[in-house]
Design a protein around this motif. Sequence first.
Motif, PDB file in Angstrom:
ATOM      1  N   ASP A   1       7.204  -0.423   3.165  1.00  0.00           N
ATOM      2  CA  ASP A   1       6.388  -0.277   1.970  1.00  0.00           C
ATOM      3  C   ASP A   1       7.217   0.286   0.824  1.00  0.00           C
ATOM      4  O   ASP A   1       8.204   0.997   1.037  1.00  0.00           O
ATOM      5  CB  ASP A   1       5.216   0.652   2.265  1.00  0.00           C
ATOM      6  N   GLU A   2       6.832   0.009  -0.398  1.00  0.00           N
ATOM      7  CA  GLU A   2       7.619   0.449  -1.555  1.00  0.00           C
ATOM      8  C   GLU A   2       7.628   1.959  -1.717  1.00  0.00           C
ATOM      9  O   GLU A   2       8.619   2.531  -2.172  1.00  0.00           O
ATOM     10  CB  GLU A   2       7.092  -0.204  -2.836  1.00  0.00           C
ATOM     11  N   SER A   3       6.540   2.630  -1.352  1.00  0.00           N
ATOM     12  CA  SER A   3       6.429   4.072  -1.568  1.00  0.00           C
ATOM     13  C   SER A   3       5.994   4.761  -0.283  1.00  0.00           C
ATOM     14  O   SER A   3       4.933   4.457   0.263  1.00  0.00           O
ATOM     15  CB  SER A   3       5.418   4.378  -2.673  1.00  0.00           C
ATOM     16  N   PHE A   4       6.831   5.668   0.212  1.00  0.00           N
ATOM     17  CA  PHE A   4       6.514   6.448   1.396  1.00  0.00           C
ATOM     18  C   PHE A   4       6.478   7.911   0.993  1.00  0.00           C
ATOM     19  O   PHE A   4       7.503   8.498   0.640  1.00  0.00           O
ATOM     20  CB  PHE A   4       7.565   6.209   2.478  1.00  0.00           C
ATOM     21  N   TYR A   5       5.287   8.513   1.023  1.00  0.00           N
ATOM     22  CA  TYR A   5       5.083   9.873   0.528  1.00  0.00           C
ATOM     23  C   TYR A   5       5.186  10.908   1.652  1.00  0.00           C
ATOM     24  O   TYR A   5       4.562  10.764   2.705  1.00  0.00           O
ATOM     25  CB  TYR A   5       3.704   9.989  -0.133  1.00  0.00           C
ATOM     26  N   PHE A   6       5.957  11.951   1.390  1.00  0.00           N
ATOM     27  CA  PHE A   6       6.034  13.096   2.283  1.00  0.00           C
ATOM     28  C   PHE A   6       5.037  14.135   1.780  1.00  0.00           C
ATOM     29  O   PHE A   6       5.291  14.827   0.804  1.00  0.00           O
ATOM     30  CB  PHE A   6       7.443  13.683   2.296  1.00  0.00           C
ATOM     31  N   PHE A   7       3.902  14.252   2.475  1.00  0.00           N
ATOM     32  CA  PHE A   7       2.891  15.216   2.073  1.00  0.00           C
ATOM     33  C   PHE A   7       3.060  16.545   2.800  1.00  0.00           C
ATOM     34  O   PHE A   7       3.030  17.612   2.199  1.00  0.00           O
ATOM     35  CB  PHE A   7       1.493  14.651   2.323  1.00  0.00           C
ATOM     36  N   GLU A   8       3.215  16.474   4.110  1.00  0.00           N
ATOM     37  CA  GLU A   8       3.435  17.674   4.907  1.00  0.00           C
ATOM     38  C   GLU A   8       4.039  17.263   6.244  1.00  0.00           C
ATOM     39  O   GLU A   8       3.849  16.145   6.711  1.00  0.00           O
ATOM     40  CB  GLU A   8       2.131  18.446   5.125  1.00  0.00           C
TER      41      GLU A   8
ATOM     42  N   ALA B   1       0.848  -1.189   0.000  1.00  0.00           N
ATOM     43  CA  ALA B   1       0.000   0.000   0.000  1.00  0.00           C
ATOM     44  C   ALA B   1       0.882   1.236   0.000  1.00  0.00           C
ATOM     45  O   ALA B   1       2.025   1.182   0.402  1.00  0.00           O
ATOM     46  CB  ALA B   1      -0.918  -0.005   1.214  1.00  0.00           C
ATOM     47  N   GLN B   2       0.325   2.355  -0.455  1.00  0.00           N
ATOM     48  CA  GLN B   2       1.056   3.607  -0.435  1.00  0.00           C
ATOM     49  C   GLN B   2       0.886   4.268   0.928  1.00  0.00           C
ATOM     50  O   GLN B   2      -0.222   4.507   1.374  1.00  0.00           O
ATOM     51  CB  GLN B   2       0.538   4.543  -1.525  1.00  0.00           C
ATOM     52  N   MET B   3       1.998   4.523   1.571  1.00  0.00           N
ATOM     53  CA  MET B   3       1.973   5.179   2.871  1.00  0.00           C
ATOM     54  C   MET B   3       2.196   6.666   2.687  1.00  0.00           C
ATOM     55  O   MET B   3       3.026   7.073   1.886  1.00  0.00           O
ATOM     56  CB  MET B   3       3.056   4.606   3.791  1.00  0.00           C
ATOM     57  N   GLY B   4       1.479   7.462   3.465  1.00  0.00           N
ATOM     58  CA  GLY B   4       1.634   8.900   3.411  1.00  0.00           C
ATOM     59  C   GLY B   4       1.980   9.466   4.773  1.00  0.00           C
ATOM     60  O   GLY B   4       1.584   8.913   5.801  1.00  0.00           O
TER      61      GLY B   4
END
Length: 322
Positions: free
Chosen positions: A45-52, A25-28
């Motif tokens: 997880d393959e994708s760890f997003y920095f949103f804020e 899953a995409q983690m944010g």
Amino acid sequence: MITIFRILDRFLIVIFFAGANIVSAQMGFHGNLYLSASQSLAIADESFYFFEGVIQSESDTAALVFLGTAQALNASQQSHSQAKTQITAQENFSFPLGQQGRYLPLGLQQGSAAALAVQLRLGPPNFQTLDSPIEQLIPSHYWEIQGDKIAQVQLTWDQDTGLDNALEDLADLLFLGFNGNEWEVIPAHITDNIISNNGPSSFTSGMLVSDNRIDLGLYEALALGSRRRNTALQVSQAITPNGDGLNDVWFIDNIERYPNAKIWVYSRWGKEVFHSAGNYHNQWNATHNNNTKPLPEAPYFYRIDQDNDGSIDLEGWLYITR
């Protein structure tokens, strides 16, 4: 979907479940997160997003760890990691590092399957012994590294790095590595700027990439520096003020580096024909004391006190011909 947080030793593992099967899953990341001493946040997880928000820690023993093939995405000036960041085996990776509102990632390409930990430091390091080709270490920031990874490395800078005050030409920017004894030059080139959507690099932001893969186990830190340039005065020995655009004025290379330099030119009988008390801009066109009267063709003797300290640094003959 159920989200489970589980503490294993000193790692915080985040796992996503769907039904009875584990799925990717995409983690944010939203909001600020603080890691206390010896605490690590491990991303599987393959994708760890920095949103804020910012991942913070005041301890060098805390770490943000990306396991396996996990990648950090969308990091920016507003959202990044201030804590030490570590990877385990990734071939390509952009360390999402920042400090005090600045975003200064370190990137890897073609990496070996080995671990690497990186921590961004602002300000100059304490160890500043420089190899001879280096004029100065850029004091804005550097990256401490730990690991035996081999990879092509990307270093970055921003508008607060102050390159416009440290360099006359962006081509003089150097990629430096600290080998435990001194900073040494690592061959590199300037490329497109990942901070500004792959636009051209400039004095205000950009990226410097090593020409080859580097054995990072040989270095304790990486930084930016400037190339030592030839600052000696190079005096033209001829003036040909005939209007053809070649040697029409007396040119002294690097004179702009010495704004207080005093210059005298004398006839062969010792009469002063030209004097500059400072800020010479390569403008003298062989006229008598800067008036419109041209000097005759002849040899003339010059003297230069480049630091205005009362000591003559250069003297010799120049020739006026038409």
